[in-house]
Structure formats: structure tokens, C-alpha cells
Design a protein around this motif. Structure first.
Motif, PDB file in Angstrom:
ATOM      1  N   THR A  76       0.813  -1.287   0.229  1.00 49.71           N
ATOM      2  CA  THR A  76      -0.204   0.005   0.005  1.00 49.71           C
ATOM      3  C   THR A  76       0.853   1.231  -0.050  1.00 49.71           C
ATOM      4  OG1 THR A  76      -1.742  -1.045   1.303  1.00 49.71           O
ATOM      5  CG2 THR A  76      -1.800   1.274   1.144  1.00 49.71           C
TER       6      THR A  76
ATOM      7  N   GLU B 211      -5.080   9.160   1.941  1.00 47.99           N
ATOM      8  CA  GLU B 211      -6.362   9.545   1.288  1.00 47.99           C
ATOM      9  C   GLU B 211      -7.572   8.741   1.874  1.00 47.99           C
ATOM     10  OE1 GLU B 211      -8.522  11.987  -1.157  1.00 47.99           O
ATOM     11  OE2 GLU B 211      -6.488  12.018  -0.970  1.00 47.99           O
ATOM     12  N   ARG B 212      -7.197   7.668   2.257  1.00 46.96           N
ATOM     13  CA  ARG B 212      -8.314   6.770   2.805  1.00 46.96           C
ATOM     14  C   ARG B 212      -8.678   7.666   4.195  1.00 46.96           C
ATOM     15  NH1 ARG B 212      -5.506   2.114   1.610  1.00 46.96           N
ATOM     16  NH2 ARG B 212      -5.053   1.818   3.775  1.00 46.96           N
ATOM     17  N   GLN B 213      -7.558   7.878   4.865  1.00 47.32           N
ATOM     18  CA  GLN B 213      -8.020   8.528   6.261  1.00 47.32           C
ATOM     19  C   GLN B 213      -8.790   9.735   6.001  1.00 47.32           C
ATOM     20  OE1 GLN B 213      -6.366  11.930   8.750  1.00 47.32           O
ATOM     21  NE2 GLN B 213      -5.954  11.516   6.602  1.00 47.32           N
TER      22      GLN B 213
ATOM     23  N   ASP C 239      -2.193   6.538  -0.393  1.00 51.23           N
ATOM     24  CA  ASP C 239      -3.351   5.993  -0.332  1.00 51.23           C
ATOM     25  C   ASP C 239      -3.893   5.863   0.933  1.00 51.23           C
ATOM     26  OD1 ASP C 239      -3.022   5.579  -3.273  1.00 51.23           O
ATOM     27  OD2 ASP C 239      -2.265   3.626  -3.156  1.00 51.23           O
TER      28      ASP C 239
ATOM     29  N   THR D  32      -7.176   3.562   9.942  1.00 48.79           N
ATOM     30  CA  THR D  32      -5.817   3.732   9.143  1.00 48.79           C
ATOM     31  C   THR D  32      -4.911   4.306   9.866  1.00 48.79           C
ATOM     32  OG1 THR D  32      -6.548   6.309   8.933  1.00 48.79           O
ATOM     33  CG2 THR D  32      -7.446   4.703   7.550  1.00 48.79           C
TER      34      THR D  32
END
Length: 108
Positions: free
Chosen positions: A2, A9-11, A6, A26
């Protein structure tokens, strides 16, 4: 593997949608967060406790106006909304290891 950007960005997506479980997921269990006032949050559970109220009120949102990445680090220039009467400009440095954020430094 990962990519750090990324994970960050998910966080951010979880933060902006006020999804506390996804947000906390995250972060590493032993995350260290240095806040602008010099105080520290240390642990995923402390992070959850700190953000639970503002997520429940759905009053926070961050807008990314710039992003740099290098190795394990992602540095975002953010405009934070809903934390004070006026939007706040802040730099936030995230270190990602083993697919989780393990260190955060709020720089201003």
C-alpha cells in the motif's frame, strides 16, 4: 504494498465522511500525534476518544490544497473547516509504515 498517499487519502475520506471506525483503522495502535500546541496523542484509543465528539457532530472537514510525498512521508497543506469560526490553514505530516499511519505532526 500500500502506498503511503493511498493510506492518507483513505484517512481523509473517512475524516470528511465522519466515519470514526474507518478513520481510526488507518492508524497504528501505537500512533503518536504531535499537535500544534505541542501536546501529544499517543495510541489509537486516544485518537478515537479525541475525535469521537466532532465526528458525532459532523462538524469537521478538511480540504487538501497541496500534497508532497517522499518515502514513508505524506505532507498535506490543508484547510480545516468546522473546528473554529474561520477555516484554519495547516500543514500535516503523516508517516506511513506497514500500511498504517504511525506518526502525525501538525506543523501549523
Amino acid at each position: 504494498m500500500t502506498e503511503p498517499r493511498d493510506v492518507v487519502e483513505r484517512q481523509l475520506a473517512a475524516y470528511n465522511s465522519h466515519d470514526l471506525d474507518a478513520f481510526v483503522a488507518t492508524y497504528a495502535e501505537d500512533v503518536t500525534i504531535r499537535r500544534t500546541d505541542g501536546s501529544l496523542l499517543q495510541s489509537r484509543s486516544a485518537l478515537r476518544d479525541t475525535y469521537a465528539g466532532q465526528f458525532a457532530e459532523a462538524r469537521c472537514r478538511a480540504e487538501i490544497v497541496g500534497r508532497l510525498t517522499e518515502g514513508d512521508w505524506v505532507v498535506d497543506q490543508e484547510i480545516a473547516h468546522g473546528l473554529s469560526p474561520e477555516p484554519l490553514r495547516v500543514l500535516v505530516a503523516y508517516r506511513v509504515r506497514d500500511g498504517l499511519i504511525d506518526r502525525v505532526d501538525f506543523l501549523g
